[in-house]
Motif scaffolding. Structure first.
Motif: not given
Ligand SMILES: Nc1ncnc2c1ncn2[C@@H]1O[C@H](COP(=O)(O)OP(=O)(O)O)[C@@H](O)[C@H]1O
Ligand SMILES: [Mg+2]
Lengths: 93, 272
Positions: B5-17
């Protein structure tokens, strides 16, 4: 106690976590700054310890476990080497 | 076979980690053998959010370059025993990760784990591409904000064209939308995109909505994934999302503004 404090009482109850954040950062950054300067010595140290042990007994490199706990004043590095039983060890030598 | 499962978004700082740590912990709490990998080489942070930063000895780059065995680099979580963390390297640059190397790591992990979560770095460059390449499923983390929604759409396009599943023309990567930092009060005031609007635009199944919550900062201060804070709304919302991921039905919570009483209106109490 001022009336303001009375109404804000709930905020003061929650434990302060920022100090924990600072302490954790100080420890981890102290270590990171050191390793940024030079090469990280841990992989090398582990390799040399395993080679040294392997000179005396037959061991499987995969059965070496390294664990580390970084602290402010003191860090501990524990290396656990799973040794083969006496029979296997004799056969190897 | 493990699910990747990848947790992804393109944008930084949105809450992936934040989401990777929470979802991995939640899956492990449900008894699934779970490992979460930090793909942000050079800017590792998952170790801090998981609270294991003092125990990092080796990292994924050491494993790929043969300096350490995989089981030596994995950090077993002390709170949930079915959970492990594979840290990113802090000193190497992104080129240290290779597709072949990552493939080897994922194949080896597949033997021992049910779920392999990949915490993607921001962007659509090498690190992000490697994090999503082997994915079977994707959790697309999106904030109710124009640039985040646009970047999510972009990353969905990448998943559909550049993942291994796409390249091998297999079934596509299964996509899940996770809306985070949602502030119902601001949505109600018309200051923030509505959940319906985001869904309308992205058109992928909704996994969960995580409210903007002060408990997230508290969690990262102390190194405890917020899902372990059962009293916080964010923690409960992540728990719901994990349950949905595992096929259970859970109503969406925390998506309506709370009706504020006189006192909290006066003193501006914020969501826990
Ligand atoms: N639900 C939330 N409520 C409040 N703050 C949040 C929430 N989710 C994430 N954050 C904050 O947003 C920032 C970025 O989160 P992070 O998980 O590091 O994002 P990413 O990995 O996408 O860069 C952090 O400061 C984090 O504490
Ligand atoms: Mg991140």
């Amino acid at each position: 106690m001022s009336w303001l404090k009375f109404f804000r009482g709930k905020q003061e109850e929650t434990p302060q976590t920022a100090s924990q954040a600072k302490e954790r950062l100080q420890i981890v950054l102290a270590h990171e700054r050191i390793s940024r300067k030079g090469e990280d010595f841990l992989p090398k140290l582990q390799k040399e310890i395993v080679e040294l042990v392997a000179k005396h007994v037959a061991i499987d490199a995969g059965r070496v476990n390294v664990s580390l706990e970084r602290g402010g004043d003191l860090s501990t590095l524990a290396i656990a080497v799973e040794l083969p039983g006496p029979e296997q060890a004799q056969r190897a030598s | 076979m493990a699910q990747v499962i990848v947790v992804t978004s393109g944008k930084g700082g949105v809450g992936k980690t934040t989401s990777s740590a929470a979802v991995a912990t939640g899956l492990a709490q449900a008894g699934k053998k779970t490992v979460v990998i930090d793909f942000d080489v050079g800017l590792r942070n998952l170790d801090l959010i998981m609270g294991v930063e003092r125990r990092v000895v080796f990292d994924i780059v050491n494993v790929i370059s043969g300096e350490a065995k995989l089981n030596q680099a994995l950090i077993r979580d002390k709170r949930v025993d079915t959970l492990s963390i594979l840290p990113a390297s802090q000193t190497r640059d992104k080129d240290a990760l290779t597709k072949e190397g990552v493939k080897g790591v994922i194949e080896e992990l597949s033997k021992d784990f049910d779920y392999i979560l990949c915490d993607s770095p921001a962007g659509i460059e090498k690190g992000a591409l490697l994090a999503l390449y082997f994915a079977d499923q994707a959790i697309v983390v999106t904030n109710p904000e124009v640039s985040s929604v646009r970047d999510s759409d972009r990353i969905l396009g990448v998943l559909q064209s550049k993942s291994r599943r796409a390249e091998e023309k297999r079934d596509p990567v299964k996509e899940h939308l996770l809306v985070t930092r949602y502030d119902p009060a601001r949505v109600e005031r018309g200051e923030m995109l509505k959940l319906d609007d985001i869904q309308d635009i992205l058109r992928i199944p909704l996994l969960g909505v995580i409210p903007e919550s002060e408990s997230v900062l508290k969690a990262s201060n102390t190194g405890n994934p917020v899902i372990l804070d059962g009293e916080s709304q964010a923690g409960q919302a992540y728990k719901d999302a994990v349950s949905r991921f595992l096929g259970e039905d859970r109503p969406m919570r925390f998506i309506e503004a709370e009706k504020k009483g006189f006192l909290s209106r006066l003193f501006g109490g914020r969501a826990a």
